[in-house]
Write an enzyme that holds these catalytic residues in place. Structure first.
Site, short mmCIF file in Angstrom:
data_model
loop_
_atom_site.label_atom_id
_atom_site.label_comp_id
_atom_site.label_asym_id
_atom_site.label_seq_id
_atom_site.Cartn_x
_atom_site.Cartn_y
_atom_site.Cartn_z
N GLU A 53 -9.84 -7.12 37.64
CA GLU A 53 -11.14 -6.62 37.16
C GLU A 53 -11.21 -5.11 37.35
O GLU A 53 -10.84 -4.58 38.39
CB GLU A 53 -12.24 -7.31 37.96
CG GLU A 53 -13.42 -7.74 37.15
CD GLU A 53 -13.10 -8.80 36.09
OE1 GLU A 53 -12.82 -8.43 34.94
OE2 GLU A 53 -13.15 -9.99 36.43
N ALA A 142 -23.75 -12.25 29.73
CA ALA A 142 -23.27 -13.08 30.83
C ALA A 142 -21.87 -12.68 31.27
O ALA A 142 -21.30 -13.28 32.17
CB ALA A 142 -23.28 -14.55 30.42
N LEU A 144 -19.19 -12.79 29.28
CA LEU A 144 -18.19 -13.63 28.60
C LEU A 144 -17.75 -13.00 27.28
O LEU A 144 -17.17 -13.64 26.42
CB LEU A 144 -18.76 -15.04 28.36
CG LEU A 144 -19.14 -15.81 29.62
CD1 LEU A 144 -19.78 -17.14 29.28
CD2 LEU A 144 -17.91 -16.04 30.50
N SER A 145 -18.08 -11.73 27.11
CA SER A 145 -17.60 -10.93 25.97
C SER A 145 -18.12 -11.37 24.61
O SER A 145 -17.36 -11.49 23.65
CB SER A 145 -16.07 -10.92 25.92
OG SER A 145 -15.60 -10.15 26.94
N SER A 146 -19.42 -11.59 24.55
CA SER A 146 -20.01 -11.93 23.25
C SER A 146 -19.83 -10.76 22.28
O SER A 146 -19.59 -10.96 21.09
CB SER A 146 -21.49 -12.28 23.39
OG SER A 146 -22.20 -11.23 23.99
N SER A 147 -19.90 -9.53 22.78
CA SER A 147 -19.79 -8.39 21.87
C SER A 147 -18.38 -8.25 21.31
O SER A 147 -18.20 -8.04 20.11
CB SER A 147 -20.25 -7.09 22.53
OG SER A 147 -19.73 -6.99 23.82
N GLU A 179 -16.55 0.15 20.11
CA GLU A 179 -17.46 0.03 21.26
C GLU A 179 -17.50 1.35 22.05
O GLU A 179 -18.56 1.79 22.48
CB GLU A 179 -16.99 -1.12 22.15
CG GLU A 179 -18.02 -1.52 23.16
CD GLU A 179 -18.07 -3.00 23.44
OE1 GLU A 179 -17.59 -3.81 22.62
OE2 GLU A 179 -18.61 -3.35 24.49
N ASP A 191 -11.12 -7.35 26.53
CA ASP A 191 -11.93 -8.35 25.84
C ASP A 191 -11.51 -8.50 24.38
O ASP A 191 -11.38 -9.61 23.85
CB ASP A 191 -13.41 -7.96 25.90
CG ASP A 191 -13.88 -7.74 27.33
OD1 ASP A 191 -13.14 -8.11 28.25
OD2 ASP A 191 -14.97 -7.18 27.52
N TYR A 240 -21.08 1.18 34.71
CA TYR A 240 -19.70 0.92 34.26
C TYR A 240 -19.03 2.25 33.90
O TYR A 240 -17.92 2.55 34.36
CB TYR A 240 -19.74 -0.01 33.04
CG TYR A 240 -18.37 -0.41 32.52
CD1 TYR A 240 -17.75 -1.57 32.95
CD2 TYR A 240 -17.70 0.40 31.61
CE1 TYR A 240 -16.51 -1.94 32.47
CE2 TYR A 240 -16.44 0.05 31.13
CZ TYR A 240 -15.85 -1.12 31.56
OH TYR A 240 -14.61 -1.47 31.09
C1 GLA Z 1 -16.02 -5.45 30.83
C2 GLA Z 1 -15.19 -4.58 29.89
C3 GLA Z 1 -13.70 -4.82 30.07
C4 GLA Z 1 -13.30 -4.72 31.54
C5 GLA Z 1 -14.24 -5.54 32.42
C6 GLA Z 1 -13.99 -5.33 33.89
O1 GLA Z 1 -15.87 -6.78 30.48
O2 GLA Z 1 -15.56 -4.83 28.56
O3 GLA Z 1 -12.96 -3.94 29.29
O4 GLA Z 1 -13.25 -3.40 31.95
O5 GLA Z 1 -15.60 -5.24 32.17
O6 GLA Z 1 -12.74 -5.81 34.24
#
Ligand code: GLA
Length: 404
Positions: A53, A142, A144-147, A179, A191, A240
């Site tokens: 992560e 959440a 889970l990478s909806s975007s 993005e 993602d 972030y």
């Molecule tokens: C988000 C970002 C990813 C990654 C994670 C942390 O999901 O979209 O690129 O940096 O955070 O691991």
């Protein structure tokens, strides 16, 4: 995309395919009602990350898997240069001209689609106008990478509709760029890459510098269980981006002493020690997390290949503590969810997942304990926080493709 959210959703691969197929047919009928023609439908998945992560934007290592939650893009070409996109989830519509793409974001879901169209257009892809209808069931906010699933679904659909051969690695890069440059989140490549390259029943060990990856089979007698704290991480973008800058500051200092260090990926703990008196303590801790997390990913891959889930789970625990204490991207609810998971039976490991500040934990659970895990963790979490968590039991799914 929160439209089809279910509590305690537990889907096997067969059921996942059925749900996806059903959704695609419903979407096709809606599309025909809206635009008067039959569409092609593409789907791109959300993801989990087993370990690794905040390493992707440091040129490091990650271990994501695609999951059976999707964004679907129904599409048919137009003879002009207009792109008209309806969203089933927000009942909203956006319209733009490929010759005159919007230059600023509006702060809505449509930014992801416009951003992708812009990056594709700028990369000389032969785009044509199109009608699109988008739907999805990846829980929003959440982690889970909806975007990313929406970016990849839209990008793939826009390219396919013009009959172009798609280079998936390039598509992932362009979606990330959308993005970074249009939406304003400085995310890494993880993602978008996994939404493109996911493989059923496998996680990927991905090198975010070379883009090389290795498939890691997931053991059939363990499940990936996701617990949603229900705390949205909507406002986490600032934090972030700050973490990313802190990592860059660390690299700047280390590179003064070791010019071959281009990213934290190249640094060792010994390199960091040299900067002890030159960097604020916070930045030293941020760097320490990334350097150690990269090592953990390699150890975790070896453990997975040896089917040693105990060691894998231990590494997940170390990752969580490091994200909590050194990288400071956890929150009270994530810590609580991990604590409760580790008190349950049949759990190999648990940790916060994704960017942090809310969202989900990922738990590796023996399949025969999944039901009791869901029950005990949900009840205890609700008792402590007053919030009922969503729990999703996932299997690893394939990446983007045509579904209808
Ligand atoms: C988000 C970002 C990813 C990654 C994670 C942390 O999901 O979209 O690129 O940096 O955070 O691991």
């Amino acid at each position: 995309m929160a439209g089809d959210r279910r509590s305690s959703l537990s889907l096997g691969m067969h059921e996942t395919n059925l749900v996806a197929e059903e959704r695609a047919h419903v979407l096709a009928r809606k599309f025909a009602g809206m635009f008067g023609e039959s569409p092609r439908i593409y789907q791109a998945p959300g993801r989990v990350n087993l370990i690794g992560e905040h390493t992707d934007y440091n040129d490091g290592l990650v271990m994501p898997a695609a999951i059976g939650f999707y964004t679907w893009a129904a599409i048919a070409p137009r003879s002009d240069r207009k792109v008209i996109i309806h969203s089933e989830n927000s009942s909203a519509c956006t319209e733009f001209d490929l010759n005159d793409l919007p230059s600023t974001r509006v702060g809505q879901w449509s930014d992801y689609a416009i951003g992708v169209a812009k990056m594709l257009a700028a990369s000389e892809s032969r785009l044509s106008g199109a009608n699109l209808l988008i739907a999805g069931n990846v829980p929003q906010g959440a982690g889970l990478s909806s975007s990313a699933s929406m970016e990849v679904a839209v990008g793939y659909a826009l390219l396919e509709v013009t009959g172009q051969t798609i280079d998936l690695a390039k598509l992932a890069r362009l979606c990330q760029q959308a993005e970074n440059e249009f939406v304003g989140a400085r995310c890494g490549i993880m993602d978008q890459f996994i939404a493109c390259h996911g493989k059923r029943d496998h996680a990927l060990l991905l090198d975010c510098r070379s883009m090389e990856y290795r498939l890691l089979p997931l053991r059939g007698d363990a499940r990936l269980v996701i617990c949603n704290t229900m705390i949205k991480h909507n406002h986490a973008t600032g934090e972030y981006n700050r973490r990313r800058s802190e990592c860059e500051a660390g690299v700047g200092c280390i590179a003064k002493h070791h010019p071959s260090v281009r990213a934290l990926r190249d640094a060792s703990l010994a390199d960091l020690v040299v900067c002890r008196s030159e960097l604020p303590e916070t930045i030293l801790r941020r760097c320490r997390h990334v350097i150690q997390e990269n090592i953990r990913v390699l150890e975790a891959a070896a453990a997975l290949e040896q089917e040693d889930l105990e060691t894998f789970g231990e590494l997940m625990g170390q990752s969580h503590r490091s994200l909590r204490d050194d990288f400071e991207v956890s929150c009270r609810e994530l810590d609580l969810m991990v604590e409760l998971a580790m008190q349950a039976q049949g759990v190999y490991g648990a940790r916060m997942m994704g960017g942090g500040f809310g969202g989900c934990t990922i738990n590796l659970v023996r399949s025969d304990y999944v039901e009791s895990f869901k029950l005990t963790v949900s009840e205890a979490y609700e008792q402590s926080t007053g919030m009922k968590p969503d729990v999703y039991v996932c299997t690893a799914a394939d990446g983007v493709g045509q579904t209808l």
